[in-house]
Design a protein around this motif. Structure first.
Motif, PDB file in Angstrom:
ATOM      1  N   LEU A 164       0.736  -1.274  -0.115  1.00 26.98           N
ATOM      2  CA  LEU A 164       0.108   0.066  -0.013  1.00 26.98           C
ATOM      3  C   LEU A 164       0.865   1.240   0.005  1.00 26.98           C
ATOM      4  CD1 LEU A 164      -2.946  -0.926   2.597  1.00 26.98           C
ATOM      5  CD2 LEU A 164      -3.193  -0.360   0.111  1.00 26.98           C
ATOM      6  N   LYS A 165       0.466   2.189  -0.636  1.00 23.19           N
ATOM      7  CA  LYS A 165       1.003   3.832  -0.883  1.00 23.19           C
ATOM      8  C   LYS A 165      -0.121   4.515  -0.417  1.00 23.19           C
ATOM      9  CE  LYS A 165       4.456   2.239  -4.541  1.00 23.19           C
ATOM     10  NZ  LYS A 165       4.908   2.491  -5.753  1.00 23.19           N
ATOM     11  N   MET A 166      -0.078   5.232   0.594  1.00 20.39           N
ATOM     12  CA  MET A 166      -1.159   6.133   0.958  1.00 20.39           C
ATOM     13  C   MET A 166      -1.206   7.056  -0.058  1.00 20.39           C
ATOM     14  SD  MET A 166      -1.591   4.943   3.857  1.00 20.39           S
ATOM     15  CE  MET A 166      -2.757   6.098   4.288  1.00 20.39           C
ATOM     16  N   GLY A 167      -0.397   7.636  -0.966  1.00 17.04           N
ATOM     17  CA  GLY A 167      -0.662   8.676  -2.004  1.00 17.04           C
ATOM     18  C   GLY A 167      -1.925   8.111  -2.934  1.00 17.04           C
ATOM     19  N   GLU A 168      -1.268   6.883  -3.107  1.00 10.19           N
ATOM     20  CA  GLU A 168      -2.490   6.318  -4.260  1.00 10.19           C
ATOM     21  C   GLU A 168      -3.910   5.947  -3.589  1.00 10.19           C
ATOM     22  OE1 GLU A 168       0.963   3.844  -6.695  1.00 10.19           O
ATOM     23  OE2 GLU A 168      -0.388   2.645  -5.384  1.00 10.19           O
ATOM     24  N   ILE A 169      -3.681   5.369  -2.549  1.00 13.02           N
ATOM     25  CA  ILE A 169      -5.124   4.815  -2.031  1.00 13.02           C
ATOM     26  C   ILE A 169      -5.832   6.246  -1.508  1.00 13.02           C
ATOM     27  CG2 ILE A 169      -4.085   4.642   0.582  1.00 13.02           C
ATOM     28  CD1 ILE A 169      -7.120   2.849  -1.079  1.00 13.02           C
ATOM     29  N   LYS A 170      -5.285   7.360  -1.119  1.00 16.05           N
ATOM     30  CA  LYS A 170      -5.920   8.474  -0.694  1.00 16.05           C
ATOM     31  C   LYS A 170      -6.644   9.283  -1.805  1.00 16.05           C
ATOM     32  CE  LYS A 170      -5.021  13.135   1.001  1.00 16.05           C
ATOM     33  NZ  LYS A 170      -4.035  13.680   1.601  1.00 16.05           N
ATOM     34  N   ASN A 171      -5.511   9.311  -2.927  1.00 17.11           N
ATOM     35  CA  ASN A 171      -6.304   9.747  -4.216  1.00 17.11           C
ATOM     36  C   ASN A 171      -7.333   9.062  -4.616  1.00 17.11           C
ATOM     37  OD1 ASN A 171      -5.053  12.404  -4.685  1.00 17.11           O
ATOM     38  ND2 ASN A 171      -3.005  11.107  -4.751  1.00 17.11           N
ATOM     39  N   PHE A 172      -7.112   7.833  -4.772  1.00  9.93           N
ATOM     40  CA  PHE A 172      -8.420   6.865  -5.473  1.00  9.93           C
ATOM     41  C   PHE A 172      -9.495   7.009  -4.822  1.00  9.93           C
ATOM     42  CE2 PHE A 172     -10.451   2.552  -5.299  1.00  9.93           C
ATOM     43  CZ  PHE A 172     -10.890   2.585  -6.543  1.00  9.93           C
ATOM     44  N   ILE A 173      -9.578   7.138  -3.272  1.00  6.51           N
ATOM     45  CA  ILE A 173     -10.979   7.345  -2.648  1.00  6.51           C
ATOM     46  C   ILE A 173     -11.249   8.540  -2.912  1.00  6.51           C
ATOM     47  CG2 ILE A 173     -11.921   7.300  -0.283  1.00  6.51           C
ATOM     48  CD1 ILE A 173     -11.434   4.408  -1.607  1.00  6.51           C
ATOM     49  N   LYS A 174     -10.468   9.561  -3.075  1.00 10.65           N
ATOM     50  CA  LYS A 174     -10.962  11.156  -3.260  1.00 10.65           C
ATOM     51  C   LYS A 174     -11.671  10.997  -4.610  1.00 10.65           C
ATOM     52  CE  LYS A 174      -9.322  15.793  -4.257  1.00 10.65           C
ATOM     53  NZ  LYS A 174      -8.082  16.573  -4.566  1.00 10.65           N
ATOM     54  N   GLY A 175     -11.202  10.378  -5.739  1.00 13.02           N
ATOM     55  CA  GLY A 175     -11.748  10.256  -7.094  1.00 13.02           C
ATOM     56  C   GLY A 175     -13.019   9.353  -6.959  1.00 13.02           C
ATOM     57  N   VAL A 176     -12.995   8.612  -6.143  1.00 13.40           N
ATOM     58  CA  VAL A 176     -14.295   7.466  -6.092  1.00 13.40           C
ATOM     59  C   VAL A 176     -15.552   8.427  -5.422  1.00 13.40           C
ATOM     60  CG1 VAL A 176     -15.671   5.779  -4.893  1.00 13.40           C
ATOM     61  CG2 VAL A 176     -13.383   5.362  -6.042  1.00 13.40           C
ATOM     62  N   SER A 177     -15.042   9.124  -4.312  1.00 11.90           N
ATOM     63  CA  SER A 177     -16.105  10.107  -3.484  1.00 11.90           C
ATOM     64  C   SER A 177     -16.415  11.253  -4.570  1.00 11.90           C
ATOM     65  CB  SER A 177     -15.323  10.811  -2.376  1.00 11.90           C
ATOM     66  OG  SER A 177     -14.916   9.751  -1.663  1.00 11.90           O
ATOM     67  N   GLU A 178     -15.547  12.047  -5.302  1.00 13.71           N
ATOM     68  CA  GLU A 178     -16.065  12.983  -6.137  1.00 13.71           C
ATOM     69  C   GLU A 178     -16.860  12.395  -7.259  1.00 13.71           C
ATOM     70  OE1 GLU A 178     -12.693  14.751  -7.557  1.00 13.71           O
ATOM     71  OE2 GLU A 178     -12.059  15.741  -5.710  1.00 13.71           O
ATOM     72  N   ALA A 179     -16.602  11.359  -7.753  1.00 15.51           N
ATOM     73  CA  ALA A 179     -17.721  10.794  -8.705  1.00 15.51           C
ATOM     74  C   ALA A 179     -18.932  10.272  -8.152  1.00 15.51           C
ATOM     75  CB  ALA A 179     -16.978   9.635  -9.692  1.00 15.51           C
ATOM     76  N   CYS A 180     -18.865   9.970  -7.250  1.00 12.97           N
ATOM     77  CA  CYS A 180     -20.213   9.618  -6.307  1.00 12.97           C
ATOM     78  C   CYS A 180     -21.088  10.579  -6.165  1.00 12.97           C
ATOM     79  CB  CYS A 180     -20.076   8.816  -4.836  1.00 12.97           C
ATOM     80  SG  CYS A 180     -19.324   6.940  -5.035  1.00 12.97           S
ATOM     81  N   ILE A 181     -20.472  11.825  -5.775  1.00  8.55           N
ATOM     82  CA  ILE A 181     -21.284  13.147  -5.559  1.00  8.55           C
ATOM     83  C   ILE A 181     -21.911  13.432  -6.735  1.00  8.55           C
ATOM     84  CG2 ILE A 181     -21.033  15.516  -4.743  1.00  8.55           C
ATOM     85  CD1 ILE A 181     -19.091  14.559  -2.721  1.00  8.55           C
ATOM     86  N   GLU A 182     -20.934  13.422  -7.979  1.00  5.63           N
ATOM     87  CA  GLU A 182     -21.441  13.990  -9.515  1.00  5.63           C
ATOM     88  C   GLU A 182     -22.489  12.989  -9.806  1.00  5.63           C
ATOM     89  OE1 GLU A 182     -17.867  13.721 -11.528  1.00  5.63           O
ATOM     90  OE2 GLU A 182     -16.731  15.295 -10.496  1.00  5.63           O
ATOM     91  N   ASN A 183     -22.711  11.688  -9.304  1.00  2.00           N
ATOM     92  CA  ASN A 183     -23.711  10.966  -9.860  1.00  2.00           C
ATOM     93  C   ASN A 183     -24.927  10.715  -9.031  1.00  2.00           C
ATOM     94  OD1 ASN A 183     -22.835   9.679 -12.715  1.00  2.00           O
ATOM     95  ND2 ASN A 183     -20.874   9.658 -11.432  1.00  2.00           N
ATOM     96  N   GLY A 184     -24.716  11.429  -7.817  1.00  2.00           N
ATOM     97  CA  GLY A 184     -25.869  11.161  -6.915  1.00  2.00           C
ATOM     98  C   GLY A 184     -26.668  12.184  -6.282  1.00  2.00           C
ATOM     99  N   PRO A 185     -26.930  12.218  -5.089  1.00  2.00           N
ATOM    100  CA  PRO A 185     -25.847  11.652  -3.991  1.00  2.00           C
ATOM    101  C   PRO A 185     -25.775   9.963  -4.271  1.00  2.00           C
ATOM    102  CG  PRO A 185     -27.977  12.224  -2.914  1.00  2.00           C
ATOM    103  CD  PRO A 185     -27.957  12.819  -4.420  1.00  2.00           C
ATOM    104  N   LEU A 186     -24.535   9.270  -4.085  1.00  2.00           N
ATOM    105  CA  LEU A 186     -24.299   8.006  -4.265  1.00  2.00           C
ATOM    106  C   LEU A 186     -23.374   7.585  -3.223  1.00  2.00           C
ATOM    107  CD1 LEU A 186     -24.419   5.120  -5.585  1.00  2.00           C
ATOM    108  CD2 LEU A 186     -22.633   6.011  -7.368  1.00  2.00           C
ATOM    109  N   PRO A 187     -23.909   7.068  -1.795  1.00  3.93           N
ATOM    110  CA  PRO A 187     -23.312   6.744  -0.928  1.00  3.93           C
ATOM    111  C   PRO A 187     -22.079   5.670  -1.287  1.00  3.93           C
ATOM    112  CG  PRO A 187     -25.455   6.767  -0.490  1.00  3.93           C
ATOM    113  CD  PRO A 187     -25.342   6.749  -1.863  1.00  3.93           C
ATOM    114  N   LEU A 188     -20.858   5.979  -0.868  1.00  3.69           N
ATOM    115  CA  LEU A 188     -19.734   5.087  -0.679  1.00  3.69           C
ATOM    116  C   LEU A 188     -19.842   4.255   0.559  1.00  3.69           C
ATOM    117  CD1 LEU A 188     -17.126   3.580  -1.962  1.00  3.69           C
ATOM    118  CD2 LEU A 188     -15.896   5.619  -1.170  1.00  3.69           C
ATOM    119  N   ILE A 189     -20.544   3.161   0.649  1.00  4.94           N
ATOM    120  CA  ILE A 189     -20.833   2.562   2.009  1.00  4.94           C
ATOM    121  C   ILE A 189     -19.989   1.665   2.488  1.00  4.94           C
ATOM    122  CG2 ILE A 189     -23.416   3.098   1.660  1.00  4.94           C
ATOM    123  CD1 ILE A 189     -23.896   0.170   1.133  1.00  4.94           C
ATOM    124  N   GLY A 190     -18.963   1.174   1.510  1.00  8.60           N
ATOM    125  CA  GLY A 190     -18.071  -0.103   2.056  1.00  8.60           C
ATOM    126  C   GLY A 190     -16.975  -0.100   0.753  1.00  8.60           C
ATOM    127  N   GLY A 191     -16.007  -1.082   1.347  1.00 11.96           N
ATOM    128  CA  GLY A 191     -14.927  -1.266   0.505  1.00 11.96           C
ATOM    129  C   GLY A 191     -14.075  -2.420   1.092  1.00 11.96           C
TER     130      GLY A 191
END
Length: 774
Positions: free
Chosen positions: A557-584
């Motif tokens: 794991l690299k913190m920069g990668e996982i942090k930015n990935f979840i940031k991108g997932v979250s932003e896309a969930c908001i743009e398509n939603g509201p679409l909750p990211l409830i687990g992973g």
């Protein structure tokens, strides 16, 4: 008492013959509770396998005297029961005649029969005698008589007048290296001047029409008395370099497709080729009887054919022995007992039912790096994977102590079977890297029958085949609550009064490209990729997103990668939603994942809008309108990565910034566009929707268009990124359309009435008309 067999030759061909005889004789004798065979071998090098398993006698070159001496030497100890001749030189020297005259049956034809190989001119004349001239190219014989009657200049002018492109063949044996082809080995017919000036007394040339097409070999085994059987067609790759370039060699590798055929051949093509071989053997047998020979053509007739671009079969030449490397595949696939067959041949009673393994197979030759130049140097060979050794057959190799050395000719062949050419190609070039030394091999054996995408390691058809295999298991789990059908973009499940739609997918190898050029920050876009892709997959079934789950897998794991990935997932969930990211799930597994590579996956659950796609049916005349993509989205990146690496290795100019930027742009979500369309024209205006992902437009649309209809496609202007990949990767537009979205990421199917309404309301269309249902 052991049966004593004499094998002539010590290359790969003879090694596979001996290996097959030893294995099959064990099977035969175990059944009959008899002893094994004994094999003596006369060869030109100390082949390690042959030396370990036979009485090997080495000669510098084959001659009549060294065969006579060996026969006398062997017969003192134990009579030779039969012989097998591998190479062509001993056939020309009359080895079969010598053996047969001493009552030693020989699998290898008499010298007069062998002229079908040893003289290309006599072969052409014999083909005409057999009334098979329709299968011959036009040809001209140039001998000393022609040269006396005409000047060299006149001869060349006549050739120029009557032939568009030519092939020059020396009449005698040249070890597979006596053929020169226009536009490959020489640029124009003026090259003939050198050939004619160097023509010695008694030497002849054969000039033939150059035929364009796919070459293949078909070998027939004959007992000399009318019994014969055919091996399946095999394609040899004779040129030294990739893409069939470079000088002719004895063969650099060979292939066969599944079901004992080749991708370009029909059953009728194979039947015609078999009939040609049969006719040649029958006529040779007939001539032999008329001359009083005790045996007809006994051995292998190897027909070398070409299927030209017009679909016709033509004879290139004949050989009077097993092909090398074709023998490797032929005997590897032969399921009928080869030892038993050989005994039937020498007894003139070839009667066994012949059976072959139906697998695809590829064999790759490894040669010294300075091949085909002669050398006295020896080079070390290292095999780093012990499990490979059973599939390696040695040729021009010797062993000193426990170490292997390559000599001056083709060193060894390595081959693998598989369910398809794709599987064989993928495995063999991964495995062959474990054989090291001063060795060269072609890296494209079999690949011309694969798509560029398959060459990069991904097979769409293989994925589709896998789905067919597992379909039954999946459907066995269904309950009455499962809606939709197998193969839909997402799964549908009825929960109370609601219809849930789910989908799971991954970013794939796009993460390799993005990480390479954008580093940690690129993972924001990769997070958006997986959400938007998933939203589109359920949207085509009329579902809006309900909630989302993610998976991030890596070696470390690299913190920069996982942090930015979840940031991108979250932003896309908001743009398509509201679409909750409830687990992973975040998985760090160094024993599973490759270092510095990530596996990014998303799972979406949506709820179906009952008003969408309700009571609508796709009909003849419906219009397909396309919503433009912004990049390749998340498909085809294995091929893109391979292309970029190739360009870098070849020191090409850097990839244009606009192209690179586009290739890394996140997957587009079509949710808001579709909602706007519905708001303007109503739910019933859409009769079907399709997300254009892997497999391109055609494969994806096939999932929703009723079987009774097809699509009449319009010409669509390709975006710049498509043109770049096509041009730099030498990828046809047809293949591009099977792999990429080619500028259209989503398709709406609407009625002609709706389409006319859109045309009336807008001077300039926002959408691309992809085609029409017919």
């Amino acid at each position: 008492m052991c049966q004593h067999i004499l094998v002539i030759g010590s290359g790969v061909r003879e090694a596979i013959i001996i290996k097959k005889l030893l294995r099959d004789s064990e099977i035969h004798f175990n059944k009959n509770k008899k002893k094994k065979i004994r094999i003596s071998c006369l060869g030109s090098n100390k082949n390690p396998f042959i030396d370990d398993n036979c009485d090997l006698y080495i000669v510098e070159k084959f001659s009549v005297n060294n065969l006579l001496e060996l026969i006398e030497r062997l017969n003192i100890k134990e009579k030779i029961d039969f012989g097998i001749i591998g190479p062509e030189n001993p056939l020309e020297l009359g080895y079969a005649d010598i053996l047969e005259s001493r009552n030693i049956p020989c699998i290898g034809p008499l010298k007069e029969y062998a002229t079908i190989e040893t003289s290309k001119i006599k072969a052409r004349e014999f083909i005409e005698k057999c009334s098979l001239e329709e299968y011959s190219p036009r040809y001209t014989i140039i001998d000393n008589k022609v040269m006396i009657e005409n000047t060299i200049e006149t001869t060349i002018e006549n050739i120029k007048r009557y032939y568009k492109k030519i092939v020059i063949k020396k009449d005698g044996l040249c070890g597979g290296k006596g053929v020169k082809v226009e536009d490959v080995d020489f640029d124009n017919k003026d090259y003939l001047m050198d050939e004619l000036l160097n023509l010695k007394d008694g030497e002849n040339l054969l000039i033939e029409d150059k035929l364009d097409g796919e070459e293949f070999s078909l070998m027939t085994m004959s007992d000399g008395f009318g019994g014969m059987f055919n091996f399946p067609p095999i394609q040899d790759n004779k040129r030294l370099k990739n893409d069939d370039l470079g000088p002719n060699t004895g063969g650099m590798g060979c292939i066969i497709d599944k079901n004992n055929t080749l991708p370009f051949l029909t059953k009728e093509d194979i039947r015609v080729s078999e009939e040609i071989n049969k006719k040649i053997i029958e006529e040779l047998n007939k001539e032999g009887v008329e001359k009083g020979n005790k045996v007809g053509y006994r051995g292998i007739l190897y027909g070398s054919f070409i299927k030209s671009k017009d679909g016709d079969i033509h004879i290139i030449e004949f050989n009077a022995r097993f092909g090398d490397p074709e023998c490797y595949i032929a005997l590897s696939l032969l399921k009928t007992n080869f030892y038993k067959l050989c005994n039937e041949v020498i007894n003139g009673k070839l009667e066994s039912d012949i059976c072959f393994d139906k697998s695809a197979m590829i064999g790759v030759y490894m040669v010294p790096k300075n091949y085909p130049k002669e050398t006295k140097d020896k080079y070390d060979i290292y095999i780093n994977d012990e499990n490979m050794k059973d599939n390696i057959i040695y040729g021009s190799v010797e062993k000193e102590g426990n170490h292997l050395y390559s000599l001056s000719s083709r060193a060894l062949i390595y081959g693998l079977k598989g369910d398809s050419l794709y599987e064989c190609y993928k495995k063999i070039y991964n495995k062959i890297k474990s054989i090291n030394g001063n060795l060269y091999y072609r890296t494209d054996i079999g690949c011309k029958f694969l798509s560029n995408y398959e060459r990069s390691g991904v097979s769409i058809s293989r994925g589709n085949d896998a789905l067919k295999e597992i379909k039954g298991y999946i459907q066995s789990t269904y309950s009455e609550n499962v809606l939709g059908k197998f193969g839909d973009f997402g799964g549908q499940f009825k929960l109370g009064n609601y219809n849930l739609v789910s989908s799971i997918d991954g970013v794939g190898t796009k993460s390799i490209l993005v990480s390479k050029y954008l580093g940690d920050e690129g993972f924001v876009g990769l997070g958006k990729d997986i959400v938007n892709h998933s939203v589109n997959d359920i949207l085509v079934q009329g579902a809006y997103p309900l909630f989302f789950l993610d998976y991030f897998g890596t070696a470390h794991l690299k913190m920069g990668e996982i942090k930015n990935f979840i940031k991108g997932v979250s932003e896309a969930c908001i743009e398509n939603g509201p679409l909750p990211l409830i687990g992973g799930e975040t998985a760090e597994m160094p024993s599973i994942y490759i270092e510095n590579k990530t596996d990014l996956v998303g799972c979406i659950i949506g709820i179906k809008d009952d008003n969408l796609l309700k009571d609508v049916k796709i009909n003849n005349g419906d219009i397909l309108i396309g919503l433009e993509s912004v990049s390749p989205h998340t498909n085809g990146y294995s091929l893109i990565n391979k292309l970029i690496n190739k360009l870098i290795d070849e020191n090409e100019d850097s990839i244009p910034n606009n192209i690179l930027e586009t290739l890394m742009r996140p997957h587009k979500s079509y949710l808001n566009e579709v909602k706007c369309f519905i708001k303007e024209y109503g739910c019933n205006s859409i009769k079907g929707m399709c997300h254009i992902t892997g497999g391109g437009m055609e494969d994806n649309l096939r999932r929703i268009i009723p079987e009774e209809y097809k699509i009449e496609y319009n010409d669509i202007k390709l975006p710049e990124w498509c043109k770049y990949i096509s041009e730099k990767g030498n990828i046809t537009i047809d293949e591009m359309r099977k792999v990429y979205n080619c500028g259209i990421g989503f398709v709406l199917i609407i009625s002609e009435e709706t389409h006319m309404k859109i045309l009336k309301e807008y001077d300039e269309l926002k959408h691309v008309v992809v085609g029409k249902v017919i």
